[in-house]
Design an enzyme around this catalytic site. Structure first.
Site, PDB file in Angstrom:
ATOM      1  N   HIS A   1      38.506  33.330  47.076  1.00 45.28           N
ATOM      2  CA  HIS A   1      39.331  33.333  48.299  1.00 45.28           C
ATOM      3  C   HIS A   1      38.449  33.346  49.554  1.00 45.28           C
ATOM      4  CE1 HIS A   1      43.281  34.024  46.257  1.00 45.28           C
ATOM      5  NE2 HIS A   1      42.471  34.446  45.325  1.00 45.28           N
TER       6      HIS A   1
ATOM      7  N   TYR B   1      35.587  43.109  42.892  1.00 48.18           N
ATOM      8  CA  TYR B   1      35.640  42.950  44.348  1.00 48.18           C
ATOM      9  C   TYR B   1      34.464  43.695  44.990  1.00 48.18           C
ATOM     10  CZ  TYR B   1      40.369  40.980  43.816  1.00 48.18           C
ATOM     11  OH  TYR B   1      41.446  40.199  43.464  1.00 48.18           O
TER      12      TYR B   1
HETATM   13  C1  HEM Z   1      39.741  39.528  36.525  1.00 49.60           C
HETATM   14  C2  HEM Z   1      40.469  38.861  37.418  1.00 49.60           C
HETATM   15  C3  HEM Z   1      40.026  38.651  38.827  1.00 49.60           C
HETATM   16  C4  HEM Z   1      38.761  38.567  39.342  1.00 49.60           C
HETATM   17  C5  HEM Z   1      37.434  38.666  38.592  1.00 49.60           C
HETATM   18  C6  HEM Z   1      38.895  38.381  40.775  1.00 49.60           C
HETATM   19  C7  HEM Z   1      37.832  38.271  41.650  1.00 49.60           C
HETATM   20  C8  HEM Z   1      37.935  38.269  43.023  1.00 49.60           C
HETATM   21  C9  HEM Z   1      36.831  38.454  43.943  1.00 49.60           C
HETATM   22  C10 HEM Z   1      35.375  38.632  43.534  1.00 49.60           C
HETATM   23  C11 HEM Z   1      37.333  38.432  45.208  1.00 49.60           C
HETATM   24  C12 HEM Z   1      36.581  38.608  46.529  1.00 49.60           C
HETATM   25  C13 HEM Z   1      36.670  40.059  46.972  1.00 49.60           C
HETATM   26  C14 HEM Z   1      36.004  40.336  48.294  1.00 49.60           C
HETATM   27  O1  HEM Z   1      34.866  39.913  48.528  1.00 49.60           O
HETATM   28  O2  HEM Z   1      36.634  41.027  49.149  1.00 49.60           O
HETATM   29  C15 HEM Z   1      38.759  38.217  45.096  1.00 49.60           C
HETATM   30  C16 HEM Z   1      39.623  38.110  46.147  1.00 49.60           C
HETATM   31  C17 HEM Z   1      40.979  37.949  46.009  1.00 49.60           C
HETATM   32  N1  HEM Z   1      41.719  37.957  44.841  1.00 49.60           N
HETATM   33 FE1  HEM Z   1      40.991  38.181  42.991  1.00 49.60          FE
HETATM   34  N2  HEM Z   1      40.220  38.345  41.111  1.00 49.60           N
HETATM   35  C18 HEM Z   1      40.951  38.494  39.943  1.00 49.60           C
HETATM   36  C19 HEM Z   1      42.334  38.527  39.831  1.00 49.60           C
HETATM   37  C20 HEM Z   1      43.202  38.357  40.875  1.00 49.60           C
HETATM   38  C21 HEM Z   1      44.638  38.449  40.759  1.00 49.60           C
HETATM   39  C22 HEM Z   1      45.400  38.759  39.469  1.00 49.60           C
HETATM   40  C23 HEM Z   1      45.138  38.239  42.024  1.00 49.60           C
HETATM   41  C24 HEM Z   1      46.549  38.259  42.511  1.00 49.60           C
HETATM   42  C25 HEM Z   1      47.542  38.834  41.895  1.00 49.60           C
HETATM   43  C26 HEM Z   1      44.011  38.004  42.911  1.00 49.60           C
HETATM   44  C27 HEM Z   1      44.099  37.749  44.269  1.00 49.60           C
HETATM   45  C28 HEM Z   1      43.039  37.762  45.151  1.00 49.60           C
HETATM   46  C29 HEM Z   1      43.180  37.592  46.583  1.00 49.60           C
HETATM   47  C30 HEM Z   1      44.464  37.316  47.354  1.00 49.60           C
HETATM   48  C31 HEM Z   1      41.884  37.729  47.115  1.00 49.60           C
HETATM   49  C32 HEM Z   1      41.492  37.633  48.589  1.00 49.60           C
HETATM   50  C33 HEM Z   1      41.650  39.008  49.262  1.00 49.60           C
HETATM   51  C34 HEM Z   1      41.251  38.942  50.717  1.00 49.60           C
HETATM   52  O3  HEM Z   1      41.850  38.158  51.460  1.00 49.60           O
HETATM   53  O4  HEM Z   1      40.321  39.692  51.084  1.00 49.60           O
HETATM   54  N3  HEM Z   1      42.864  38.110  42.190  1.00 49.60           N
HETATM   55  N4  HEM Z   1      39.102  38.126  43.746  1.00 49.60           N
END
Ligand code: HEM
Length: 310
Positions: free
Chosen positions: A28, A299
């Protein structure tokens, strides 16, 4: 030192996105910050004692994003979901976060399966495509992922606007009220503007960068609103498996309205804003869904890296 599972998860995401990209979220990466407020319904206060669900308006910081870790991936590709992260700035804190996505279900049940699936999606540098044999082998071992993909792929059509998407929690959470009554729910942000995807013939012409300008123009005209809708769990509905949708006929309850009134100051990479789905409050309890719990750790790996490379 051996990499932790969470470092491996982030490295696997990098493999697909071509990252790491300095100072950016590992997933994202392309996003835009907004501000506004959230006002809960009286029904929300009956279901949960969490302060942001009391009915008093709470200021919010909101981030809309595209799913990829590549900040330069065009808005009009057909391979990404969109994210909506909401930080409820509860007076006398701590803040509560909701981190949701346009996918109707998730790809995998466990962090280990996420690793296996994401590694198999890594494109070959020569062809730009994943090794289809490897990917098919993973899908054959994981029929739940093959089934989830059937539901997910239609949600990858680029939307008209970030304001015309519904965003899902996917995980289940338990609302607990002052009498200790517990209600398991999944949450969804339902757009007041209704759900609209681009028509097939509009996708190419929409261009690589249409979503943020569209949002700015929309906010110049009017606020953007979403209803927070809780789907109440039926007795046999899964609490732990985000690859499985709950039946459509479950009772739904409106918990409140998110009103986005304008853009917020852009994020300073040296002082990153962190949205974490486990930043919850007394009155909301997470389920044992292993993906939900892995997220906070993955995260943190990304957040430390963005600060170190900002
Ligand atoms: C094991 C599963 C997942 C992994 C490894 C993962 C990994 C990540 C990582 C590394 C980030 C960046 C975090 C940061 O630097 O602040 C991120 C952001 C995000 N993830 Fe995931 N994620 C997973 C599952 C999900 C799921 C299930 C959802 C939604 C239901 C989701 C929605 C988001 C969103 C919306 C962001 C952006 C948040 C923001 O705007 O700061 N992710 N994810």
């Amino acid at each position: 030192m051996m990499a932790t599972l969470y470092e491996e998860l982030v490295a696997a995401i990098d493999g697909v996105s071509g990252g790491p990209y300095d100072g950016r979220r590992a997933a994202h990466a392309k996003g835009i910050l907004c501000e506004g407020s959230f006002t809960a319904t009286p029904r929300a206060a009956e279901l949960s004692r969490a302060k942001h669900l009391s009915g008093d308006p709470v200021p919010v910081t909101v981030r809309f994003s595209n799913g990829s870790g590549n900040p330069d991936l065009p808005d009009n590709v057909r391979t990404e979901g969109r994210g909506l992260a909401v930080k409820f700035e509860v007076p006398d804190g701590p803040a509560v976060d909701s981190v949701t996505i346009t996918l109707p279900v998730f790809f995998v049940r466990t962090p280990e399966d996420f690793l296996e699936f994401t590694r198999a999606r890594k494109p070959d540098p020569e062809t730009g495509q994943p090794d289809m044999e490897k990917l098919e082998a993973v899908l054959a071992d994981h029929p739940e992922t093959a089934a989830a993909l059937q539901l997910i792929l239609p949600s990858f059509v680029p939307p008209v606007s970030y304001a015309t998407c519904a965003y899902n929690s996917l995980h289940a959470f338990c609302l607990v009220n002052a009498d200790e009554e517990a209600t398991w729910v999944r949450l969804r942000w339902q757009p007041e503007a209704d759900e609209h995807l681009l028509a097939e013939e509009e996708i190419e012409g929409a261009g690589a960068d249409y979503l943020q300008p569209e949002l700015r123009e929309r906010l110049d005209r009017e606020p953007i609103r979403f209803a927070l809708v809780a789907t109440i769990r039926g007795d046999d509905d899964t609490l732990e498996d985000p690859t499985v949708a709950w039946p459509e006929d479950r009772e739904r309850v409106e918990l409140g309205t998110l009103e986005i009134t304008g853009l917020a100051e852009p994020e300073d990479p040296a002082q990153p804003i962190v949205f974490d789905p486990n930043n919850l409050a007394d009155g909301i309890v997470p389920s044992d869904d292993r993906i939900l719990h892995a997220r906070s750790h993955a995260y943190s790996v990304s957040i430390e890296r963005r600060m170190a490379t900002a």
